[in-house]
Design a protein around this motif. Structure first.
Motif, short mmCIF file in Angstrom:
data_model
loop_
_atom_site.label_atom_id
_atom_site.label_comp_id
_atom_site.label_asym_id
_atom_site.label_seq_id
_atom_site.Cartn_x
_atom_site.Cartn_y
_atom_site.Cartn_z
N MET A 61 35.24 76.26 69.40
CA MET A 61 35.48 77.37 70.73
C MET A 61 35.35 76.42 71.94
N ASP A 62 36.45 76.55 72.91
CA ASP A 62 36.14 74.80 73.77
C ASP A 62 35.23 75.67 74.58
N GLY A 63 35.89 74.43 75.70
CA GLY A 63 34.13 74.53 77.38
C GLY A 63 34.75 75.94 77.97
N LEU A 64 35.67 76.60 77.55
CA LEU A 64 36.05 77.82 78.73
C LEU A 64 35.89 79.03 78.31
N LYS A 65 35.68 78.99 76.90
CA LYS A 65 34.95 80.37 76.27
C LYS A 65 34.17 79.77 76.39
N THR A 66 33.25 78.59 76.05
CA THR A 66 31.24 79.10 75.66
C THR A 66 31.27 79.26 77.45
N LEU A 67 31.63 79.39 78.01
CA LEU A 67 31.47 79.21 79.91
C LEU A 67 31.52 80.61 79.66
N GLN A 68 32.11 81.40 79.27
CA GLN A 68 32.90 82.96 79.74
C GLN A 68 31.59 83.95 78.15
N THR A 69 31.16 83.19 77.36
CA THR A 69 29.70 83.23 76.39
C THR A 69 28.76 83.45 77.16
N LEU A 70 28.49 82.48 77.69
CA LEU A 70 27.68 82.16 78.61
C LEU A 70 27.51 83.20 79.57
N LYS A 71 27.90 83.31 80.80
CA LYS A 71 27.92 84.08 81.80
C LYS A 71 28.00 85.76 81.05
N GLU A 72 28.61 86.20 79.36
CA GLU A 72 28.45 87.81 79.54
C GLU A 72 27.22 87.97 78.55
N ASN A 73 26.45 86.51 78.48
CA ASN A 73 25.11 86.92 78.41
C ASN A 73 24.33 86.93 79.52
N SER A 74 23.19 88.00 79.52
CA SER A 74 22.66 88.48 80.34
C SER A 74 21.01 87.34 80.41
N SER A 75 20.68 86.47 78.95
CA SER A 75 19.39 85.57 79.29
C SER A 75 20.42 84.35 79.85
N THR A 76 21.32 84.22 79.41
CA THR A 76 22.12 82.47 79.84
C THR A 76 22.63 82.67 81.69
N GLN A 77 23.20 83.74 81.83
CA GLN A 77 24.47 84.19 83.06
C GLN A 77 23.87 83.35 84.28
N PRO A 78 22.49 83.28 84.31
CA PRO A 78 21.56 82.98 86.18
C PRO A 78 22.02 80.87 85.83
N ILE A 79 21.79 80.65 84.30
CA ILE A 79 21.85 79.40 84.45
C ILE A 79 23.07 78.25 84.30
N PRO A 80 23.41 77.33 85.57
CA PRO A 80 24.13 77.23 86.52
C PRO A 80 25.08 76.06 85.55
N VAL A 81 26.57 76.34 85.22
CA VAL A 81 27.41 75.66 84.63
C VAL A 81 28.27 74.47 84.67
N ILE A 82 27.91 72.70 84.90
CA ILE A 82 29.30 72.09 84.90
C ILE A 82 29.78 71.62 84.33
N LEU A 83 30.82 71.73 84.59
CA LEU A 83 32.40 71.36 83.50
C LEU A 83 32.54 70.01 83.38
N LEU A 84 32.92 69.60 82.14
CA LEU A 84 33.38 68.15 82.48
C LEU A 84 34.31 68.17 82.10
N THR A 85 35.68 66.89 82.02
CA THR A 85 36.82 67.30 81.98
C THR A 85 37.29 65.92 82.55
N ALA A 86 38.45 65.91 81.99
CA ALA A 86 38.93 64.09 81.83
C ALA A 86 40.33 64.53 83.35
N THR A 87 40.56 65.56 83.10
CA THR A 87 41.85 66.13 84.25
C THR A 87 41.58 67.39 84.79
N VAL A 88 41.71 66.85 85.76
CA VAL A 88 41.01 68.17 87.78
C VAL A 88 42.48 68.35 88.12
#
Length: 131
Positions: A61-88
């Motif tokens: 489960m990569d970071g983008l899928k994890t982010l999507q899962t977090l944002k689809e869940n009402s209890s975790t949706q409001p938690i801010p997420v900062i992505l960590l990546t080697a290439t931007v």
């Protein structure tokens, strides 16, 4: 003042440990870690952290899928997420923002300024413990 809680989700144990020690020493924050996206989603629901640091490249489960899962869940949706990546790239930053990421930070990060970068990204007031 209650210490902030940070959830670090990264498949690399050394990255989790460096982030944890850095945030605990520089700010006195409570840091919880997860080695997989699935574990991170479960911990986020239980702990309700103030922010999640999330690695983009992880097996299963990569970071983008994890982010999507977090944002689809009402209890975790409001938690801010900062992505960590080697290439931007600029286009990638825009895509991450559209998916709900609050900010993007590059790896490797500097442990000495990690807390400041999080505070800056989220507009938090500085709570520096060092004198």
């Amino acid at each position: 003042m209650v210490a902030r809680c940070v959830l670090v989700i990264d498949d690399e144990a050394d990255i989790r440990e460096i982030a944890k020690v850095s945030l605990q020493l520089t700010r006195g924050w409570d840091v919880v870690t997860a080695a997989t996206g699935q574990e991170g989603v479960e911990l986020a629901g239980k702990k309700q952290p103030d922010v999640i640091l999330l690695d983009v490249v992880m097996p299963e489960m990569d970071g983008l899928k994890t982010l999507q899962t977090l944002k689809e869940n009402s209890s975790t949706q409001p938690i801010p997420v900062i992505l960590l990546t080697a290439t931007v790239k600029v286009a990638t930053r825009q895509q991450y923002a559209q998916l709900g990421a609050q900010a993007v930070m590059t790896k490797p990060f500097d442990p000495g300024v990690l807390a400041e970068q999080i505070e800056s990204a989220l507009g938090w007031t500085v709570t520096n413990l060092s004198i």
